[in-house]
Design a protein around this motif. Structure first.
Motif, PDB file in Angstrom:
ATOM      1  N   SER A   1       0.677  -1.242  -0.010  1.00 14.58           N
ATOM      2  CA  SER A   1       0.137   0.048  -0.107  1.00 14.58           C
ATOM      3  C   SER A   1       0.931   1.225  -0.152  1.00 14.58           C
ATOM      4  O   SER A   1       2.203   1.130   0.137  1.00 14.58           O
ATOM      5  CB  SER A   1      -0.820  -0.086   1.157  1.00 14.58           C
ATOM      6  N   VAL A   2       0.263   2.443  -0.077  1.00 15.79           N
ATOM      7  CA  VAL A   2       0.669   3.772   0.405  1.00 15.79           C
ATOM      8  C   VAL A   2       0.088   4.204   1.399  1.00 15.79           C
ATOM      9  O   VAL A   2      -0.966   4.058   1.926  1.00 15.79           O
ATOM     10  CB  VAL A   2       0.399   4.679  -0.821  1.00 15.79           C
ATOM     11  N   LEU A   3       1.196   4.813   2.347  1.00 18.18           N
ATOM     12  CA  LEU A   3       0.710   5.450   3.473  1.00 18.18           C
ATOM     13  C   LEU A   3       0.909   6.793   3.412  1.00 18.18           C
ATOM     14  O   LEU A   3       2.068   7.397   3.196  1.00 18.18           O
ATOM     15  CB  LEU A   3       1.644   4.823   4.669  1.00 18.18           C
TER      16      LEU A   3
ATOM     17  N   ARG B   1      -3.469   6.080  -7.666  1.00 21.33           N
ATOM     18  CA  ARG B   1      -4.178   5.030  -8.445  1.00 21.33           C
ATOM     19  C   ARG B   1      -3.681   3.450  -8.373  1.00 21.33           C
ATOM     20  O   ARG B   1      -4.529   2.863  -8.700  1.00 21.33           O
ATOM     21  CB  ARG B   1      -3.909   5.631  -9.915  1.00 21.33           C
ATOM     22  N   ASP B   2      -2.503   3.203  -8.177  1.00 19.07           N
ATOM     23  CA  ASP B   2      -2.218   2.051  -8.356  1.00 19.07           C
ATOM     24  C   ASP B   2      -2.007   1.071  -7.248  1.00 19.07           C
ATOM     25  O   ASP B   2      -1.855  -0.258  -7.258  1.00 19.07           O
ATOM     26  CB  ASP B   2      -0.930   1.587  -9.151  1.00 19.07           C
ATOM     27  N   CYS B   3      -2.258   1.486  -6.223  1.00 18.15           N
ATOM     28  CA  CYS B   3      -2.107   1.015  -4.892  1.00 18.15           C
ATOM     29  C   CYS B   3      -3.126   1.165  -3.842  1.00 18.15           C
ATOM     30  O   CYS B   3      -3.703   2.368  -3.922  1.00 18.15           O
ATOM     31  CB  CYS B   3      -0.818   1.312  -3.952  1.00 18.15           C
ATOM     32  N   PRO B   4      -3.539   0.503  -2.785  1.00 15.51           N
ATOM     33  CA  PRO B   4      -4.244   0.699  -1.832  1.00 15.51           C
ATOM     34  C   PRO B   4      -3.756   1.749  -1.057  1.00 15.51           C
ATOM     35  O   PRO B   4      -2.569   1.886  -0.817  1.00 15.51           O
ATOM     36  CB  PRO B   4      -4.689  -0.526  -0.989  1.00 15.51           C
TER      37      PRO B   4
ATOM     38  N   GLY C   1       6.682   4.190  -6.922  1.00 17.33           N
ATOM     39  CA  GLY C   1       7.036   3.189  -5.975  1.00 17.33           C
ATOM     40  C   GLY C   1       5.852   2.008  -6.266  1.00 17.33           C
ATOM     41  O   GLY C   1       6.198   0.887  -5.711  1.00 17.33           O
ATOM     42  N   CYS C   2       4.715   2.356  -6.821  1.00 18.11           N
ATOM     43  CA  CYS C   2       3.735   1.409  -6.894  1.00 18.11           C
ATOM     44  C   CYS C   2       3.664   0.678  -8.504  1.00 18.11           C
ATOM     45  O   CYS C   2       2.691   0.032  -8.920  1.00 18.11           O
ATOM     46  CB  CYS C   2       2.358   1.910  -6.690  1.00 18.11           C
ATOM     47  N   SER C   3       4.750   0.830  -9.104  1.00 17.21           N
ATOM     48  CA  SER C   3       5.107   0.313 -10.581  1.00 17.21           C
ATOM     49  C   SER C   3       5.000  -1.215 -10.213  1.00 17.21           C
ATOM     50  O   SER C   3       5.536  -1.851  -9.185  1.00 17.21           O
ATOM     51  CB  SER C   3       6.033   0.814 -11.282  1.00 17.21           C
ATOM     52  N   PRO C   4       4.410  -1.797 -11.357  1.00 19.70           N
ATOM     53  CA  PRO C   4       4.722  -3.247 -11.428  1.00 19.70           C
ATOM     54  C   PRO C   4       5.970  -3.768 -11.117  1.00 19.70           C
ATOM     55  O   PRO C   4       6.098  -4.993 -10.322  1.00 19.70           O
ATOM     56  CB  PRO C   4       4.042  -3.630 -12.754  1.00 19.70           C
ATOM     57  N   LYS C   5       7.182  -3.232 -11.689  1.00 22.97           N
ATOM     58  CA  LYS C   5       8.439  -3.504 -11.423  1.00 22.97           C
ATOM     59  C   LYS C   5       8.525  -3.500  -9.764  1.00 22.97           C
ATOM     60  O   LYS C   5       9.104  -4.399  -9.221  1.00 22.97           O
ATOM     61  CB  LYS C   5       9.560  -2.632 -12.152  1.00 22.97           C
TER      62      LYS C   5
END
Length: 119
Positions: free
Chosen positions: A2-4, A21-24, A110-114
């Motif tokens: 997630s993103v905090l 958009r890409d992480c909870p 930081g939330c990229s698939p890689k």
């Protein structure tokens, strides 16, 4: 994973959450509350305001950096001098006021698939 977002202003906190958009997203308003959340479930990205109650943003970033798999750290502040001094604890700095697109881009890195695949 997630993103905090650690931001004491609830309105800004909600606006910032909308840019992810890409992480909870998890939210915290205080540094000590955020530290408990980080230790319980380390995020991929932490966005942290420097001026926090309970534990200041610089200390929170230092603690997050000490994790075995540290998150991408984005520091925010309206105090540009302080933000410059704290930059060594971060991957990105966003002086307030900032464009939400810049926050979105930093968090997306930081939330990229890689990044998720290596976590």
């Amino acid at each position: 994973m997630s993103v905090l977002i650690v931001e004491p202003n609830e309105d800004l906190q909600e606006l910032m959450a909308l840019s992810v958009r890409d992480c909870p997203v998890r939210l915290a308003a205080r540094g000590d509350e955020a530290l408990r959340a980080i230790l319980a479930e380390p995020p991929l990205v932490i966005v942290v305001e420097l001026d926090l109650a309970g534990l200041i943003g610089e200390r929170l970033a230092i603690r997050a950096r000490s994790l075995p798999d540290p998150p991408l750290i984005v520091l925010t502040s309206a105090d540009h001098d302080r933000l410059g001094r704290a930059a060594r604890y971060a991957d990105r700095v966003l002086p307030k006021p900032f464009e939400m697109a810049k926050l979105e881009a930093a968090v997306a890195q930081g939330c990229s698939p890689k990044a998720v695949a290596s976590a």
